[in-house]
Design an enzyme around this catalytic site. Structure first.
Site, short mmCIF file in Angstrom:
data_model
loop_
_atom_site.label_atom_id
_atom_site.label_comp_id
_atom_site.label_asym_id
_atom_site.label_seq_id
_atom_site.Cartn_x
_atom_site.Cartn_y
_atom_site.Cartn_z
N HIS A 239 -61.01 -70.78 28.91
CA HIS A 239 -59.73 -71.44 28.67
C HIS A 239 -58.71 -70.82 29.62
CE1 HIS A 239 -56.70 -73.66 26.25
NE2 HIS A 239 -55.92 -72.68 26.66
N CYS A 240 -58.19 -71.63 30.52
CA CYS A 240 -57.30 -71.12 31.57
C CYS A 240 -55.85 -71.42 31.19
CB CYS A 240 -57.63 -71.76 32.91
SG CYS A 240 -56.61 -71.15 34.26
N PRO A 241 -55.04 -70.40 30.90
CA PRO A 241 -53.64 -70.66 30.57
C PRO A 241 -52.83 -71.14 31.76
CG PRO A 241 -54.03 -68.30 30.71
CD PRO A 241 -55.37 -68.96 30.84
N GLY B 250 -53.36 -74.72 31.56
CA GLY B 250 -53.06 -75.26 30.23
C GLY B 250 -54.16 -76.09 29.64
N ASN B 251 -55.42 -75.76 29.92
CA ASN B 251 -56.51 -76.56 29.39
C ASN B 251 -57.79 -75.74 29.46
OD1 ASN B 251 -57.87 -78.71 28.29
ND2 ASN B 251 -57.71 -80.03 30.09
#
Length: 389
Positions: free
Chosen positions: A186-188, A191-192
């Site tokens: 999950h890559c902040p 945002g997804n």
């Protein structure tokens, strides 16, 4: 909602729901889409065409840094470099910026490969398997199952949130509350989640961003060197201070971005070449870090074939059908059975429709009503004694 009392699931009977013809309505029924009742922690825009995680992370910061740095480059550096160096500088910068911006939006606003949760019938089937065991004491279903892939045993874990055995390389994201196929991480920054359906966009994004930041860093350094060494070139004090402030701002952002993004691009290039995911590399699933010596059953033993299978394979369709029309049965199920939680102990066996941790939802409706009435009468008697005294 008065008819939605908590009750046991009959292992031999699948629950049925009344059609809207039996429900009194004052006007025409509004057509609802599946994204409106989606159980995961996602946000939808444009009628379900755009989806992203509920926690968008630092995506606005990512967009802001890219737009501000590129804007300063095109406004102040490109005119000087076109005049003194080459007219190809803004063309190359524009091509790289378009690649970066489009792949970022595709990564952030697309379905990463979410698997739909089990239906009520499938959840009832789990209850049948539990009750058919003939054991009076509750025992949860097995958490793992083994399958054979390329002559190697792979364990499948059971997801109690989605109520299914997760396919190989699938993991449940705690931030999005979804099972994602070929889950990477999950890559902040985008945002997804990054999974099977948007990994190629994510990889193209970080590689093109590496080229863009390196190109801007080189162009800004060239502009600074040519400006300071040019003969008989002088600036007024305000112009010189603004130039140095702008140049240092671009250089600092590009310098740190180049090293971090180049490292990230190199790491994901290694993962693509070996057909692994970040989740598998961190857990050491195929490298021996987890204690089990095993080879990657998904690798084709060829770097070129691995890269083609990850980046050039046909894009699989979305499985959640977020813009599909919600059937009447599913809408009724959403109203009366918001969520089915598998019980955690014997006292919660076959209780559905309420969170498993809530103590009041572990009792039948009639028994709970009687206990509440007894508590109310006890309070009244205490008040009467206090008033009489």
């Amino acid at each position: 909602m008065k008819n939605c009392d908590y009750q046991q699931i009959d292992p031999k009977v699948v629950p049925t729901y009344a059609s809207p013809s039996h429900i009194g309505t004052r006007g025409p029924r509004r057509v609802r889409r599946k994204w409106e009742v989606f159980p995961g922690k996602n946000r939808f825009y444009c009628g379900g065409r755009i989806m992203m995680a509920q926690q968008s992370g630092v995506l606005p910061l990512t967009l802001g840094l890219i737009l501000v740095t590129t804007g300063l480059f095109f406004i102040f550096d490109c005119p000087f470099l076109v005049k003194h160096l080459s007219s190809c500088v803004p063309v190359i910068g524009a091509v790289l910026f378009v690649f970066v911006f489009i792949t970022l939006l595709q990564t952030s606003f697309s379905d990463p490969g979410i698997l739909p949760r089990a239906t009520l019938e499938e959840a009832a089937n789990v209850e049948r398997q539990i009750d058919s065991s003939g054991n009076s004491s509750y025992r949860p279903p097995p958490r793992t199952k083994e399958v054979l892939i390329n002559q190697q045993m792979v364990k499948l874990k059971y997801c109690f949130t989605c109520k299914m055995f997760r396919p190989p390389r699938t993991s449940h994201c705690s931030l999005c509350d979804n099972c994602v196929e070929r889950f990477d991480h999950h890559c902040p920054w985008v945002g997804n989640c990054v999974g099977k359906r948007n990994y190629r966009f994510f990889y193209t994004f970080i590689v093109s961003l590496s080229f863009l930041t390196s190109f801007i860093f080189g162009c800004v350094s060239t502009h600074l060197a040519m400006s300071t060494t040019q003969q008989k070139h002088s600036f007024s004090y305000p112009h010189a201070s603004f130039l140095w402030f702008r140049v240092m701002f671009e250089l600092v952002i590009c310098f740190f971005s180049v090293w971090s993004i180049l490292g990230l691009s190199g790491f994901h290039t290694y993962l693509v070449a070996s057909n692994m995911t970040t989740n598998e590399d961190i857990k050491g699933s195929w490298s021996g870090k987890s204690g089990d010596v095993a080879t990657n059953p998904f690798s084709h033993r060829n770097v070129f074939v691995n890269c083609c299978s990850v980046l050039c394979a046909p894009l699989p369709p979305s499985l959640i059908d977020r813009r599909g029309i919600l059937p009447v049965e599913e809408e009724s199920a959403q109203m009366c059975h918001a969520d089915i939680q598998l019980p955690a102990n014997k006292n919660q066996r076959n209780m559905v429709g309420a969170p498993a941790h809530h103590p009041l939802c572990l009792k039948p409706h009639s028994k709970l009503k009687a206990e509440l009435a007894a508590a109310a009468s006890a309070c009244l008697s205490v008040v009467k004694v206090w008033l009489s005294g």
